[in-house]
Design an enzyme around this catalytic site. Structure first.
Site, PDB file in Angstrom:
ATOM      1  N   ASP A   1       0.873  -1.160   0.000  1.00  7.95           N
ATOM      2  CA  ASP A   1       0.000   0.000   0.000  1.00  7.95           C
ATOM      3  C   ASP A   1       0.921   1.225   0.000  1.00  7.95           C
ATOM      4  OD1 ASP A   1      -2.066   1.766   0.057  1.00  7.95           O
ATOM      5  OD2 ASP A   1      -3.093   0.862   1.752  1.00  7.95           O
TER       6      ASP A   1
HETATM    7  C1  BGC Z   1      -4.960   3.376   0.192  1.00  5.15           C
HETATM    8  C2  BGC Z   1      -5.039   2.441  -0.993  1.00  5.15           C
HETATM    9  C3  BGC Z   1      -4.858   3.198  -2.268  1.00  5.15           C
HETATM   10  C4  BGC Z   1      -3.513   3.908  -2.211  1.00  5.15           C
HETATM   11  C5  BGC Z   1      -3.199   4.701  -3.446  1.00  5.15           C
HETATM   12  C6  BGC Z   1      -3.704   4.217   0.159  1.00  5.15           C
HETATM   13  O1  BGC Z   1      -3.759   5.219   1.117  1.00  5.15           O
HETATM   14  O2  BGC Z   1      -4.996   2.642   1.385  1.00  5.15           O
HETATM   15  O3  BGC Z   1      -6.270   1.771  -0.996  1.00  5.15           O
HETATM   16  O4  BGC Z   1      -4.927   2.341  -3.358  1.00  5.15           O
HETATM   17  O5  BGC Z   1      -3.516   4.805  -1.101  1.00  5.15           O
HETATM   18  O6  BGC Z   1      -4.019   5.816  -3.547  1.00  5.15           O
END
Ligand code: BGC
Length: 821
Positions: free
Chosen positions: A229
């Site tokens: 993530d």
């Molecule tokens: C989120 C993800 C997301 C990523 C990119 C993170 O903060 O948890 O679900 O895909 O950011 O935006």
């Protein structure tokens, strides 16, 4: 390895470079070898491709794309085919925007109704979530690109999500929190998985060998790519060892050097890196094929209509006293509530889509045939109670046959990075219901919320429709249900408890300091309410229709169950029949019933249809912690078919031969789990379940702060400046909320307050590196000037290195250009 030849041509530096991002959204390329970057974009219910400023909080706008209803909404459709269709539409848009990897669907379980991100997840039930996910993945990947299921795993709270340690027993992990992922891998064939931010039993999920190697790769035979993530990488090398191919976003090559060094000093073998490179190359090469075909824009209107259909399939009719709905022809309505004018159609955070169009109720009224007397706002979405607005609304309501009352949660309440503070609707809306009910008793409430709310006011309304977050065409879809153009067919994918206090994780959510303990074990959602016999407002699987269905003629054999459904009403409709299974033996604790299959079927008025729901590998299995395997207990099983978990229409028993595994539990040590009454499990019992001591849940305030401690922990830091900074941040948060800037206040929580110190380096794309974070930590821990000095030194060292590197690159380019000449 598929790409051995190509990998052999790469330098160690090149291989390592592929292991982390080139920038915020793209993977690294190696042009001399014909390896392109991949573009990764959110998100789960629409493409958020940011062309300019990038962020992971949904702050900066993205290129317009269709905003479909969120996962929490679509799950209410229980329509697998629809999931695949939406996936296909999402995939098509991703292709047209040149996105290789679509960061969705999100398939975490709804452990607690207050999790701020529940609107982005399907269900409290792993089987339903798994089936929906499988279909989304198939749809997305049918267009040639990759889906990316997230967040693997046990990421069920937002507060401290980058640091919290989830304490959960192995059986609960497997049966509740991993099953949907297992289905996404085995049935859906997802090509990418995103690891979660949190720790699982003491180890970051991205580095957790049990999760990432033993389960994901060895048991499920996953061949695809694991991406962190955003900013979620802790120890890059440990991540690589666990099988993480891609760290996002870029760290300005800092972590590539960690990988190179660990190979040079023998900590890891180069083959390990090669295997990861091989998998990432496969993802790049297979997902870019489609971009070579002729480019076409997606059809905005067609996709908008699809979003509308998806919403129509998912709206849930929760109450329909005296058949107030559908509205009779000529009924004069008053439209009340801010949500009728300003639709709430998606959640906040990284999933935010910039819609191509946006329907609103007032503008769609004409075509619906509904006779409107006018509109009144009734309340301010972000404000306090307004007597003036209530008065105006009541005036309007007085003259109407029916009041359509548009209520909901605001955008700042349900957001990524934060939990909801309670399970209530805002008080100014409840006050409005109260006042309107005094002047008109024919109220139909229409809810727009991405998750569960308490409804002590339900007796004041005759009709209740829940549209969840219906996407860009949700308003029109809702009017079509109200007018009767469409017969509602959605059913709840989560239980509505009467009050928040009733929820099984009430005492253990969210984890506030080091850990969050999943003391309720396997009993989440209806698994708890039905086993512990707790009264609920609306059970799992509940939803009404404008017609009636009758069930009959059930037959069970070893392959599945067949039965008949008759539409006994006057109009055609769709019914969702649910198969639940309960084990009669009491040797192993179990929920009273578990969902093991379902079907959504269209039936004309007066028609009878024969339905089959087959058993599958999940129907009778449980995870045995003694054999560390899925087993089947030899026993009689109750097979139940119902319209919800609490309305079982048909049942029968079947005897199933077991796998003969030893019984895993000592009943006397864990009585709460055998009774299902798990709201107040003692530490002794929880320890007996997890088979180890419960780790310390509180911060050790005597220890200096480290990489994985968060900015919030500055509250007890040794450094005065850090404690002051904490006070400043808290004040800014409090002040912004006070003046009604809740969205801005939330950003402080999401991007600063709960950020671990390592995140400062992981999220700044190489602007601040880890040695500079060391300097910050020195300052935080009371050595301010030494830390500042160290920070500045490391900064100038880094700048010097960048200068040397760019000089070398320029030199290399000019030598190559000269050679070509
Ligand atoms: C989120 C993800 C997301 C990523 C990119 C993170 O903060 O948890 O679900 O895909 O950011 O935006």
């Amino acid at each position: 390895m598929k790409y051995r030849r190509l990998i052999e041509k790469m330098t160690l530096e090149e291989k390592a470079s592929l292991m982390s991002g080139k920038d915020f959204w793209q993977s690294m390329d190696i042009q001399r070898l014909g390896i392109n970057s991949m573009f990764l974009s959110d998100g789960p219910h629409g493409i958020r491709k940011q062309a300019a400023a990038a962020d992971h909080l949904g702050l900066n706008p993205s290129v317009p794309s269709t905003c479909f209803p969120t996962a929490a909404t679509i799950a209410n459709s229980w329509n697998e085919e629809l999931g695949e269709k939406i996936g296909g539409f999402l995939g098509e848009e991703a292709v047209s925007l040149k996105v290789n990897v679509l960061l969705g669907p999100g398939i975490n379980m709804k452990r607690n109704p207050l999790c701020g991100r529940n609107f982005e997840y399907f269900s409290e039930d792993p089987y339903l979530a798994g089936k929906m996910a499988v279909n989304y993945i198939k749809g997305i990947q049918s267009k040639g690109i990759s889906a990316c299921v997230k967040h693997f795993a046990v990421n069920n709270q937002e507060e401290r999500r980058m640091a919290i340690d989830t304490i959960v027993d192995e059986r609960t992990l497997r049966e509740i929190y991993l099953t949907a992922f297992e289905m996404a891998v085995k049935e859906g064939g997802t090509k990418t998985i995103m690891s979660s931010y949190n720790m699982l039993n003491g180890i970051y999920t991205n580095e957790n060998l049990h999760l990432m190697r033993e389960i994901l790769r060895d048991e499920w035979c996953y061949q695809g790519v694991v991406v962190t993530d955003w900013g979620g990488s802790n120890d890059r090398v440990a991540g690589l060892i666990a099988g993480n191919e891609l760290e996002m976003p870029t760290t300005g090559e800092e972590t590539n050097i960690d990988i190179i060094n660990s190979i040079k000093n023998g900590k890891i073998k180069e083959e390990l890196l090669d295997e990861s490179v091989d998998r990432i190359l496969d993802l790049i090469f297979t997902t870019e094929e489609v971009f070579k075909q002729s480019y076409h824009d997606f059809d905005i209107d067609k996709h908008h209509r699809m979003a509308q259909f998806a919403s129509e399939e998912s709206i849930v009719l929760l109450k329909n006293e005296s058949n107030i709905l559908p509205l009779k022809t000529g009924t004069k309505v008053a439209i009340i509530g801010d949500f009728a004018k300003n639709p709430r159609y998606q959640g906040a955070g990284s999933s935010v889509v910039n819609p191509t169009k946006l329907d609103n109720t007032l503008e769609c009224l004409d075509e619906s045939g509904i006779v409107s007397l006018g509109y009144a706002a009734g309340f301010k979405r972000y404000g306090k109670k307004s007597s003036k607005l209530i008065r105006e609304a009541c005036e309007l309501a007085k003259g109407a046959d029916v009041v359509l009352l548009y209520l909901g949660l605001d955008e700042a309440t349900e957001a990524e990075g934060l939990e909801r503070q309670d399970m209530k609707l805002p008080q100014n809306q409840i006050d409005l219901i109260e006042e309107i009910s005094k002047v008109n008793s024919n109220i139909v409430a229409i809810l727009s919320c991405g998750s569960v709310v308490e409804m002590p006011w339900i007796y004041k309304v005759k009709g209740l429709l829940h549209g969840y977050l219906g996407g860009q065409a949700g308003a029109r879809a809702m009017l079509r249900i109200i007018s009767g153009d469409v017969n509602p067919s959605g059913k709840l994918a989560e239980t509505y408890p009467i009050s928040y206090e009733d929820t099984p994780s009430f005492n253990n959510f969210p984890g506030k300091e080091v850990t969050v303990e999943y003391r309720e074990g396997i009993y989440i959602g209806y698994r708890y309410y039905d086993t512990a016999d707790i009264e609920v407002l609306f059970p799992f699987g509940y939803g009404l229709s404008y017609t009636k269905f009758e069930y009959s003629d059930m037959k069970v054999n070893q392959y599945g169950v067949t039965f008949k459904i008759t539409n006994t009403g006057k109009i055609s409709g769709k019914e969702i029949a649910q198969l639940y299974v309960g084990c009669k033996s009491k040797n192993i604790f179990r929920p009273q019933k578990e969902l093991k299959g379902f079907i959504k079927i269209f039936i004309n008025e007066g028609e009878t249809k024969k339905v089959t729901i087959p058993f599958d590998d999940k129907t009778f299995r449980y995870f045995n912690v003694k054999t560390n395997k899925w087993e089947v207990e030899e026993a009689d099983y109750e097979i139940m078919v119902g319209t919800s978990s609490r309305d079982i229409k048909l049942n029968d028993n079947i005897f199933i031969e077991g796998t003969g595994a030893p019984l895993p539990y000592d009943k006397h040590k864990i009585p709460s789990y055998f009774s299902g009454k798990v709201k107040n499990v003692s530490t002794d019992e929880f320890e007996a379940l997890i088979i180890r001591r419960v780790p310390e849940a509180k911060w050790d305030r005597s220890k200096p702060l480290g990489y994985n401690d968060t900015v919030a922990q500055c509250q007890y830091a040794k450094g005065v400046v850090a404690r002051f900074a904490f006070k400043l941040i808290s004040f800014a948060y409090w002040f912004l909320r006070k003046i009604g800037k809740r969205k801005t206040a939330n950003i402080i929580m999401m991007s600063i307050y709960h950020m671990p110190f390592r995140g400062i380096s992981r999220m700044t794309g190489g602007v601040i590196n880890m040695p500079m974070v060391d300097g910050i930590l020195m300052m935080v821990n009371g050595r301010f000037f030494k830390g500042l000095n160290y920070f500045l030194k490391q900064r100038s060292k880094m700048l010097k290195e960048i200068k040397i590197k760019s000089a070398r690159t320029v030199e290399k380019i000019s030598t190559e250009a000269a050679k070509e000449r």
